[in-house]
Design a protein around this motif. Sequence first.
Motif, short mmCIF file in Angstrom:
data_model
loop_
_atom_site.label_atom_id
_atom_site.label_comp_id
_atom_site.label_asym_id
_atom_site.label_seq_id
_atom_site.Cartn_x
_atom_site.Cartn_y
_atom_site.Cartn_z
N UNK A 82 1.05 4.33 -2.78
CA UNK A 82 0.60 5.51 -2.43
C UNK A 82 2.07 6.37 -2.70
N UNK A 128 -4.16 16.97 7.65
CA UNK A 128 -3.80 16.06 8.72
C UNK A 128 -3.72 16.95 10.01
N UNK A 176 -6.41 15.00 -1.81
CA UNK A 176 -5.31 15.25 -0.96
C UNK A 176 -5.77 14.96 0.57
N UNK A 177 -4.83 14.94 1.49
CA UNK A 177 -5.08 14.82 2.71
C UNK A 177 -4.86 15.89 3.60
N UNK A 194 1.55 6.89 -6.70
CA UNK A 194 0.62 7.81 -7.17
C UNK A 194 0.40 8.98 -5.99
N UNK A 195 1.39 9.62 -5.81
CA UNK A 195 1.29 10.65 -4.71
C UNK A 195 0.16 11.69 -4.78
N UNK A 196 -0.21 12.09 -3.29
CA UNK A 196 -1.13 13.04 -3.41
C UNK A 196 -0.66 14.10 -2.26
N UNK A 197 -0.93 15.33 -2.22
CA UNK A 197 -0.53 16.17 -1.08
C UNK A 197 -1.02 15.84 -0.07
N UNK A 198 -0.55 16.70 1.17
CA UNK A 198 -0.85 16.58 2.40
C UNK A 198 -0.65 17.72 3.23
N UNK A 199 -1.68 18.20 3.54
CA UNK A 199 -1.49 19.44 4.60
C UNK A 199 -1.85 19.56 6.01
N UNK A 200 -1.14 20.27 6.57
CA UNK A 200 -1.48 20.08 8.05
C UNK A 200 -2.55 21.35 8.63
N UNK A 201 -3.42 20.71 9.20
CA UNK A 201 -4.72 21.91 9.55
C UNK A 201 -4.62 21.67 11.16
N UNK A 202 -5.64 22.46 11.69
CA UNK A 202 -5.72 22.52 13.22
C UNK A 202 -7.08 21.57 13.26
N UNK A 244 0.98 -1.24 -0.24
CA UNK A 244 -0.11 0.10 0.01
C UNK A 244 0.87 1.19 -0.03
N UNK A 245 1.86 0.94 0.77
CA UNK A 245 3.02 2.38 1.02
C UNK A 245 3.55 2.89 -0.45
N UNK A 252 -2.69 19.10 13.20
CA UNK A 252 -1.13 19.20 13.47
C UNK A 252 -0.82 18.79 14.90
N UNK A 307 -6.84 9.77 1.58
CA UNK A 307 -6.58 8.33 1.60
C UNK A 307 -6.67 7.88 2.91
N UNK A 328 -2.91 2.08 7.50
CA UNK A 328 -2.36 0.88 6.99
C UNK A 328 -2.38 -0.48 7.93
#
Lengths: 648, 313
Positions: free
Chosen positions: A533, B58, B55-56, A536-544, A529-530, B60, B221, B71
């Motif tokens: 992924x 996450x 997109x994800x 086929x990369x997708x973005x990831x952002x940090x949120x509160x 799976x890793x 903080x 994902x 996984x």
Amino acid sequence: MLFPVELFVALLVAPAIIGVVFSVFPRSRCAKAASLIACSISCIAGILTFFVMGPQPDPSYVFRVSSAFGTYNLEFDPLSSLMMSFSSFVFLMVLIHLVRSGSRYSPGYMGLMNLLFMSCMLAMCADSVMILLISWELITLTTFLMLSGADETSRWRYFTITHFGGLIIMAVFIAMWYATGTTVLSEMGGVISAVGETVAGVMIFLLFIGFGTKLGMVPFHVWMPDLYDSAPMHTVTLLSTVCSNVAVLILIKSTFLWIGVPDSYVLSMAIIALASVSAIWGAMESLVRIKPRVILAYSGMENMSMIVLCLAIGMIFLKLDFDNSLFIMILVAAILHTINHSFFKSLMLLSLGTVENSTGVHTMERMGGLAKVLPLLSVFAIIGTASMAAVPPMNGFVSEWLMIKTVIDAGVGDSVINIVLPLIVAVLGICGTMAAVSYVRLYGFMFLGRPRSAAAAEPGRISPSSMVPLGVLSCACIALGVLSIPVIYTIIDSMRKTLAITYEIENIIADSFHPVAISAVLIAVCLILYALFRVFRRGSRSVKTWGCGTDLDDNMQYSPSGFTQPLVHVFHPLYGDVSELIENDSGSTRTYNVHFKDPFTKYVMRPIGRGVLSLSERIGRIQNGNIQSYLGYIMIALIVTLLGVRFI
Amino acid sequence: MIPDILVSAIQAVILISISPLIYGTVNKFKAWMQHRKGASVLQPYRDLGKLFRKDEAVSDSASWLFRVIPYVCLATMTLLALMVPFMFNGVLAPYGDLITMVYLFTLYRFAMVLGGLEGGSAFGGMGSSRTLMMSVLIEPALLLSLMTVCVLSGGGTSIGDMPELILAMGAAAFCPALILATASFIITLVAENARIPFDNPATHLELTMMHEGMVLEYSGRGLAMMELASMMRLTVFFTILGTLFVPWGIAVTTDIPSLAVGFATIIIKILVFAFAVAILENSVTKSRLFKIQNILTASFVLAMLAIVSLYIL
């Protein structure tokens, strides 16, 4: 070319004695270092026990000292050597962890460490009554001295309760000596044939009680929580792992080797009942406590009770008309769980010690979010947690699997015992899950979420040398799980040799137990799976974290007490009237505390204490300070003694 | 004759790939009963596809563990899918073991609980807390009901042998023990899969949610993996019910006709179970949190009675 046994015993014992001697020097770093090195040498010798003693034709040693109490013999049978090796390994890890945090300890502490190691080793391989009793007493005394700094009440409670147990053990072993006329344990050849079924049953029960005081069986567990809470971490670790190993090993040897198991089930049933209550109570208490140390204390109680439960089932299996395979398997489960427990428990306690050192926080209500600031430690801790929670393919799972598997495999017979078997599975299932829940909670509130205090948000630096033993122990936890099959066979083999039991094991394990395959599939799926992924990369952002539109502050998350409130609600009748709400109103801050009072303290120990006090007050009245009465007492004593001598 | 291992591999692949379909089917049945047209049964595939492409975001406050957990959850469920017989008696790997199965469910649940605690929000904590409360009551019941089947079939804890042994018992298998154990397992099934009356999979209201609360912080994902794992869990449970507790119809040899029969029966069984779940979800309401334990204790007692009746009768 075999290694000489004399030389080996010297290597095992002499450095530790030298270490004790070093510790009498005043506060010097050199003395401490020398003491530590001496202990490490002994530990390494201890680790090698199994490999040195395995090939020996006669792995025994007699000290060249004679006394009125017979000879002082040591016997390195395979089972004891195996336990000695594993225990020494754990001991060495604790020592390495202690190196950097050792500045807080005095040289005397190091000396006691040496003494504790020596007495644990001697108790494990003791083959004469005197050496066993002396080293067991030494273990109790050294741990008591090493607990300096702990809360005085709990320290003395520990002293009293374990000495109560020690007296019982002493009485039983001296009775064994009296009945067989020899002090050498391996020459007793089954005390049961000398004293009869009933007396042997009573002896075994008393031994379970005696060692149960150290293992934390109800109602003797009352010393554990407070003591664990306030004592030096390294003492607690050794007490909970190595000393428990000693107790379990001696229990196994004395029950199945030295005394012999009586035919009646009453004894085993009594022990099963006691162990089940202890296990469930330990698990239930660990669910509601908020101090990590106390949770681990109750977890030790739960694990040890499961081991005692296994020993009691083993007694039944030995007597039932099965081939010995079930007996061997349940005993292997007990021994493996003891070993596993010493690994994952020392890992967890030492990790906790590291966390406490670097943050200075001692309660889960002020921890949280540590996985972000101490990532490596959080990896080690999750391995320890998973092992304790018996999650496949970790080591705790293997031994719990063996326990349940053996009980299920006992199958349908025509005995009354069969009604008990499903109950035992239920007990194992319930306390396994409860304990696992409490460990998940422990990890979740220590390492995950947001920090609940400033100290937890910015922990101090952790020295690499205290991370090394944690890393080694976590690897050992994984290895003992994934590669458990050879370990299981080694234990079976040593047990067969030690207990001299013939058995037929028809691949009870190889049938359906494949930890390697399980972990391989788990890891393979994760990796595939890793890899997918990554491609086929997708973005990831940090949120509160979403807080319904408000900013979340430290306390706007679940608290450890609130977390298990539903469970307290469900099991309310069992927790009973012992919960209370205390409100501290000091100025602007308000704290609410929920306290659970141990009913065994309240309803068993306190009444006994009160009874003893009032009795001694009553007896104290004969001390009236009048010389005539004292002369009278002397005269009465003299007459009674003379009459006694005359007629007995 | 087709090699066993090939059949076992194919059935594992089928089981994994139809799980969103089963999930969609339950929803479709529910919609029909409410006189709605409902979304297509293929909707879960579309949802998952969309989530996998997104997109994800996450939190903080989440650590490395937050990213690992999806996984672990998916891998555990895949492993379980490989362990369960579907149309053919026999499983892919030699590791099909009942006790391991129970502990793998534990692993899955605990991974999810830790994920719920990661965000540091009250929602995740609440979901985790309530799930753990249920798990203390569910897991012993699950263990006991599976132990009943195991002792009844008398063939150890290996899953691959069990259906055949029960089939070989013929009518003798219809004993009180199996019926009680099945009843207990059905309660466990409903509870474990966060269905009404234990939890409501359709809402995000904080009063009802357990499963949804724990996965609230996941997106993209991570969420797709968690949702897929949860759909697989439903199918795996249906399959366990259909092959271990009611194994009649399962293929014991690997020739084409019996495999066809096995496939047809298991699909019919799963559809029946899905329909039953839909009826249940439409006819009872979500129960209050502190009434849940009564139902779960009933499940435990049923399992206990099952195993004791096996030993007494």
